[in-house]
Design an enzyme around this catalytic site. Structure first.
Site, PDB file in Angstrom:
ATOM      1  N   ASP A   8       0.904  -1.142   0.000  1.00  0.00           N
ATOM      2  CA  ASP A   8       0.000   0.000   0.000  1.00  0.00           C
ATOM      3  C   ASP A   8       0.944   1.193   0.000  1.00  0.00           C
ATOM      4  OD1 ASP A   8      -1.504   2.219   0.672  1.00  0.00           O
ATOM      5  OD2 ASP A   8      -2.977   1.018   1.745  1.00  0.00           O
ATOM      6  N   HIS A   9       1.106   1.817  -1.164  1.00  0.00           N
ATOM      7  CA  HIS A   9       2.236   2.748  -1.282  1.00  0.00           C
ATOM      8  C   HIS A   9       2.098   3.948  -0.347  1.00  0.00           C
ATOM      9  CE1 HIS A   9      -0.361   4.916  -4.182  1.00  0.00           C
ATOM     10  NE2 HIS A   9       0.305   5.975  -3.764  1.00  0.00           N
ATOM     11  N   HIS A  61      -5.720   2.635   1.167  1.00  0.00           N
ATOM     12  CA  HIS A  61      -5.051   3.838   1.681  1.00  0.00           C
ATOM     13  C   HIS A  61      -5.801   4.440   2.870  1.00  0.00           C
ATOM     14  CE1 HIS A  61      -2.899   3.373  -1.914  1.00  0.00           C
ATOM     15  NE2 HIS A  61      -3.573   4.171  -2.694  1.00  0.00           N
TER      16      HIS A  61
END
Lengths: 295, 502
Positions: free
Chosen positions: B195-196, B258
């Site tokens: 999950d960047h 996110h």
């Protein structure tokens, strides 16, 4: 020229004062800071991570100013450029400037206060510096040229700052024994030592074989001496067991063969100084290298 | 000879950067946008900073036909176009020397055999000892096949790490299936679900802000905090990704991953240390504590035509590849509660969407008002303190406080104390992918999502989506370039609060 600006300042505004007082300097700084954002604009931020002092004898002034121009953008800070002029009449001249750099939609401003310490004022730099420090932030002092060990001005600055940064390559005499005497009072960095960092990594990769190999270190006087002292101390070998020679740049031979030159870790002199400003604790290995070199 | 820092007297005092063991990085989906815009620029940035392993290689794999040289040339352009550092020939040549390409149909055994053969040869050539990092920059449908192929060909020698891009499944059932498939052949610590957002400096700074400062944690609870607002707003549309977005919508694209991770980091208890499991255990407790919002506590929207930053833009239903009567949501607002001792009755309002008024990701912690302002003038205008974490852009933190306006009266005005990352640290913030790729190579899963977190997130999303089956809102319900549908404002106004003004 030690540095180049990576980002041009958005704006720069100045105030000059002869026979200035600290109160005047502080007042002008506040005025310039407000003026820098312009009417109806959101005020620019004064972001500081340190007070950065540079002790700059007149012969180093041009180089130092150019270096500091590059540092303002990298390390937002209050910078005090102290130029001692003991040969002049007593007094304090000031050039105060605010330099603002773009950060997203806002601007971040640093303060540069150039002070000419005339006459006997040059003997009391702490009395000028102390009221101008930013509270609760670390204080770094870059001492250009060879520090006058034992002098009142150096002693005062050692007591005021958290970190003293020298470049022993700028010295006529490598007075490491005298430098070592301040280690317990202030953290010391040496840009000449920082320049040897890529070589220290390369030499560390030669462990454990290097412990028993024939070593020759060469380089400019300061760099080679520090590297030589470090190898002796860390490998537990007498100084004269490791050969030392002067050359234009650092090189090391192991058993008569040149080691490949490592890629430098810092591209410019500004990068070197910047690395020193990012270090806050004592550098025990440097201290050991200096003490070893001074033996 | 490998020696540790403790054994080597010459290493003492040197600032040894974390450097991974030798490995080969295999990128599945090497012809895609993610590789071009994110992965390759991140790898180049790591190379510039000498953070890649000394013995290292990159193997791109995708369906399209390409030679090694063509692949290198395309990646070079990607670096020149998208890297944050100036292009340096020496750095590039060193990186490109270990770069290869394999044409691979993901369902084709022969292609997998070719890949395995290439990797074995590269092990010999580059000295990478059989260590592999597989990066799945591919659609979810391709992941299962690839995982099986990798498991079948796994050798006893070397480490294997699987980096899996979102979306991880499309609902709880599919996520569990994928987790189960992975767990048949791989350990949890070999799987890195990206999950960047967790790789972003500002998200990690939330942990620093909370746990490295003594002043915030004592007031970080229901007694002092009135509510929390989290905004993940994009001004862009779907950028030609109708195929993906029609299946995902805002709830699966942003909320499921996110946004819930931002809630977890905001609300988690202090971990006992910063190891992967300690941090993830605390995040999981938060995710488990979130109860499903009722129908009045969740709003969905879809953008119609409008103006964004002065440009006229189409509505979602007019986007290329989107059905004219689609009910896919491009906006979600919700009120969530984290039902635990610290947060009971403290609402977490969140909104996220596309084609909103501006690009902004923020976490706003709004504190309770001062109980009794004793001032005659201005007291009624006093706003509560807000601690605002700017995740992007203009990364930083600001605190809104009341201050006396200069003058003879006691007029209080709100002012901001700002900390801008770019102002204090002029290093240039690393892209999230730099940190995450490096961590995967190092085998550090702290900033990746664990299987049980993923499943908790999907359980919540499935419950919300089930609620949505019962009604059919009138879409589109907000013009592009605004802050979402009127129902979003009503959701928060009902509680006597309002969204932050921008």
């Amino acid at each position: 020229v030690e540095a180049t600006l990576t980002v041009e300042p958005l704006s720069e505004s100045n105030w000059t004062g002869e026979d200035a007082t600290i109160a005047q300097i502080e007042r002008e700084l506040a005025r310039l800071r407000i003026a820098s954002s312009g009417e109806d604009a959101q005020p620019n931020l004064r972001t500081s991570v340190m007070t950065h002092i540079a002790w700059v004898p007149a012969q180093w002034q041009v180089a130092a100013e150019e270096t500091l121009a590059g540092m303002g953008e990298r390390h937002p800070s209050r910078t005090l450029l102290l130029v001692p002029r003991p040969e002049k009449d007593d007094g304090l001249d000031a050039l105060v400037s605010i330099r603002c750099f773009p950060v997203g939609e806002r601007a971040v401003c640093g303060e540069v206060i150039e002070l000419e310490l005339r006459g006997r004022v040059a003997e009391a730099p702490a009395s000028i510096v102390l009221p101008l420090l930013i509270s609760d932030l670390p204080v770094f002092c870059r001492w250009r040229g060879e520090p006058p060990f034992g002098s009142s001005e150096l002693e005062q600055m050692v007591d005021v700052v958290d970190r003293l940064i020298v470049d022993s390559q700028e010295w006529d005499d490598l007075r490491y024994d005298e430098l070592a005497q301040v280690f317990d009072r202030v953290a010391v960095s040496d840009i000449a030592w920082r320049r040897t960092e890529s070589w220290r990594f390369a030499l560390a990769r030669e462990w454990p074989g290097i412990a028993h190999r024939e070593i020759e270190v060469r380089g400019t006087r300061a760099e080679a001496t520090l590297l030589h002292g470090w190898l002796s101390a860390r490998l537990g070998r007498p100084l004269d067991d490791i050969a030392l020679a002067e050359a234009d740049s650092v090189g090391v031979q192991l058993d008569g063969e040149d080691m490949p030159r490592p890629r430098p870790l810092y591209a410019t002199p500004s990068d070197l100084l910047s690395a020193e400003l990012d270090q806050f604790d004592r550098d025990r290995m440097y201290e050991e290298a200096v003490r070893s070199a001074a033996r | 000879v490998t020696v540790t820092e403790q054994q080597n007297p010459l290493l003492e005092g040197l600032r040894v950067r974390r450097r991974p063991d030798p490995c080969l990085l295999v990128i599945f989906g090497a012809s895609g946008d993610l590789t071009t815009k994110k992965l390759m620029p991140a790898l180049y940035a790591l190379a510039v900073r000498r953070l890649l392993p000394e013995k290292f290689g990159i193997v791109g794999a995708a369906r399209s036909e390409e030679t090694d040289d063509e692949f290198r040339e395309r990646m070079k352009k990607a670096v020149q176009d998208h890297a944050r550092d100036p292009f340096n020939d020496d750095v590039w040549e060193e990186l490109a020397a270990g770069m290869h390409y394999v044409t691979l149909d993901f369902a084709d055994d022969k292609g997998e055999d070719d890949l395995a053969q290439t990797l074995t040869e590269l092990d010999q050539e580059r000295g990478t000892n059989g260590n592999r990092v597989y990066y799945f920059a591919v659609p979810p449908s391709a992941i299962a096949t690839l995982v099986q192929e990798i498991a079948e060909r796994r050798s006893a020698e070397g480490s294997v790490r699987l980096v899996i891009e979102k979306p991880f499944g499309h609902d709880l059932h599919s996520a569990r299936e994928l987790n189960s498939l992975l767990q048949q052949s791989f350990e949890e610590n070999e799987v890195f679900r990206i999950d960047h957002y967790l790789g972003k400096e500002t998200v990690q700074n939330m942990l620093a802000l909370r746990f490295a400062n003594g002043i915030f944690e004592p007031i970080w609870n229901r007694q002092f905090i009135d509510h929390v607002q989290i905004t993940v707003a994009e001004s862009i549309g779907i950028e030609g990704r109708a195929g993906y977005y029609e299946q995902a919508g805002a709830i699966r694209d942003i909320f499921q991953n996110h946004l819930l991770q931002l809630v977890a980091i905001t609300a988690m208890e202090p971990p006992i240390d910063f190891t992967a499991d300690s941090v993830r255990n605390e995040k999981l407790k938060v995710l488990k504590s979130i109860h499903t919002p009722g129908p009045k506590h969740i709003v969905r929207g879809q953008y119609g035509p409008g103006f964004v930053e002065g440009h006229e833009v189409n509505g979602y239903r007019e986007e290329q590849g989107v059905e004219h009567s689609t009910m896919t949501e491009t906006f979600v607002a919700a009120k969530l509660y984290v039902d635990n001792w610290r947060w009971a009755d403290t609402p977490f309002y969140m909104r996220m969407g596309k084609r909103l008024a501006r690009r902004e990701t923020t976490i706003a912690i709004q504190f309770k008002r001062a109980p009794h302002p004793p001032f005659e003038d201005g007291g009624s205008e006093l706003r509560p303190n807000v601690l605002l974490i700017h995740v992007q852009p203009n990364e930083g933190v600001s605190l809104a406080i009341g201050a006396k306006a200069p003058g003879v009266g006691m007029t209080i005005r709100n002012v901001h104390m700002d900390f801008l990352y770019g102002g204090a640290f002029r290093e240039g913030l690393p892209d999230a992918y730099e940190r995450l790729i490096l961590d995967a190579m190092l085998g550090d899963p702290t900033l990746f999502t664990r299987s049980d977190e993923i499943e908790e997130q999907w359980a919540l999303v499935d419950a919300i989506v089930a609620l949505w089956q019962r009604d059919r809102p009138s879409f589109p319900n907000y013009p592009a370039g605004t802050w979402g549908p009127a129902a979003s404002d009503e959701l928060i106004h009902r509680d006597g609060r309002s969204w932050r003004r921008h």
